[in-house]
Design a protein around this motif. Structure first.
Motif, short mmCIF file in Angstrom:
data_model
loop_
_atom_site.label_atom_id
_atom_site.label_comp_id
_atom_site.label_asym_id
_atom_site.label_seq_id
_atom_site.Cartn_x
_atom_site.Cartn_y
_atom_site.Cartn_z
N TYR A 56 -7.86 12.54 -3.20
CA TYR A 56 -7.81 11.57 -4.30
C TYR A 56 -6.77 10.49 -4.02
O TYR A 56 -5.64 10.78 -3.61
N SER A 57 -7.16 9.26 -4.25
CA SER A 57 -6.24 8.13 -4.13
C SER A 57 -5.54 7.97 -5.47
O SER A 57 -6.01 7.24 -6.35
N GLU A 67 0.79 -1.22 0.00
CA GLU A 67 0.00 0.00 0.00
C GLU A 67 0.83 1.28 0.00
O GLU A 67 0.28 2.36 -0.20
N ASN A 68 2.13 1.18 0.25
CA ASN A 68 2.93 2.39 0.41
C ASN A 68 4.37 2.12 -0.03
O ASN A 68 4.99 1.16 0.43
N ASP A 74 -5.80 11.17 5.63
CA ASP A 74 -6.27 9.86 5.17
C ASP A 74 -6.53 8.96 6.37
O ASP A 74 -5.61 8.68 7.15
N THR A 126 -4.23 5.80 6.67
CA THR A 126 -2.85 6.16 6.97
C THR A 126 -2.72 6.69 8.38
O THR A 126 -1.75 6.40 9.09
N ARG A 161 -10.02 9.48 -10.41
CA ARG A 161 -9.45 8.60 -9.39
C ARG A 161 -10.43 8.44 -8.24
O ARG A 161 -11.23 9.34 -7.98
N SER A 201 -11.89 8.77 -4.61
CA SER A 201 -11.65 9.83 -3.64
C SER A 201 -12.58 9.69 -2.45
O SER A 201 -13.57 8.94 -2.49
N ARG A 202 -12.23 10.40 -1.39
CA ARG A 202 -13.11 10.48 -0.22
C ARG A 202 -13.12 11.92 0.27
O ARG A 202 -12.17 12.68 0.03
N ALA A 241 -0.04 5.03 -0.92
CA ALA A 241 -0.92 5.96 -0.23
C ALA A 241 -0.25 7.30 0.01
O ALA A 241 -0.92 8.31 0.20
N LYS A 268 -3.11 3.26 -5.88
CA LYS A 268 -3.53 2.29 -4.87
C LYS A 268 -2.34 1.57 -4.25
O LYS A 268 -2.47 0.95 -3.20
N ASN A 308 -1.48 10.28 -2.12
CA ASN A 308 -2.82 10.85 -2.02
C ASN A 308 -2.76 12.37 -2.04
O ASN A 308 -1.90 12.97 -1.39
#
Length: 233
Positions: free
Chosen positions: A121-122, A23-24, A85, A88, A141, A143-144, A128, A125, A131
């Protein structure tokens, strides 16, 4: 590592870390090589923050700078770490817990020009750390929605009267955080040492580097990714 969701518990540079290499990117580098691309800056940073009282970590990610600050600062030192995030921020809190660090206050908010909400925005993937609040690189992309607050208001809310060291790494949104801060905050609150990521400076609407130099900051370290400034006078 990229294809699995495996969790890795490692010891790196004296810190216990829970990492998610799929993820990172920085997690993967540490897992594979026991190295990080910013190790030269880690040393500079620890020297600069040693014995100091306050550190502001904007875009804290999994906490590599906040952990170092907590280790090097004065016993009464304060660290505030901004990480919008939610996943994160959860990893950041876990790494602080694994190292018995209680002096870091995690604020799960983004920083910007004014209070409100924006889309985070992610961008990748698998990373992270990329973002971003920049719509220019987040189009189409996932997003949240995240809460956004101005830096000056948040520091005032948390009773910061001065800032010894500040680091900002917010994927092209640095000018939206710092320009209004310097327009609002009294000079006493300006960071004495400031680390700014410049990888996506082409997305800035303001020439943040020129503004900092006009305000009395001088460059003391520079590479392709970051510039460090010291406030003169």
């Amino acid at each position: 590592m990229r294809r699995t969701t495996e969790i890795a518990d490692v010891v790196y540079d004296g810190f216990r870390l829970r990492l998610y290499p799929s993820e990172n990117t920085c997690d993967m580098e540490i897992c594979l090589y026991q190295k990080h691309s910013e190790e030269d800056e880690f040393r500079l940073f620890e020297t600069e923050v040693s014995g100091k009282a306050t550190f502001v970590d904007i875009g804290a990610n999994i906490g590599l700078y906040s952990l170092r600050a907590a280790r090097a600062m004065a016993p009464s030192g304060r660290v505030i770490a901004f990480e919008p995030d939610c996943r994160t921020a959860q990893k950041l809190r876990k790494n602080l817990e694994l190292n018995d660090v209680c002096s870091v206050e995690v604020v799960e908010k983004a920083l910007g020009r004014e209070a409100g909400e924006l889309q985070l925005y992610s961008v990748s993937k698998k990373n992270a750390g990329r973002n971003s609040l920049r719509a220019e690189i987040g189009k189409r992309r996932p997003s949240r929605t995240v809460q956004v607050v101005p830096l000056f208001e948040e520091l005032t809310k948390h009773d910061f009267a001065n800032v010894d060291v500040m680091k900002i790494d917010v994927e092209g949104f640095e000018d939206e955080v710092l320009v209004p801060f310097f327009e609002t905050a009294h000079r006493n609150l300006w960071p004495k040492y400031l680390m700014v990521e410049v990888v996506l400076k082409h997305l800035w609407g303001n020439d943040l580097i020129a503004k900092l130099e006009m305000l009395g900051y001088e460059r003391v370290f520079e590479n392709s990714g970051n510039i460090h400034f010291r406030l003169l006078g």
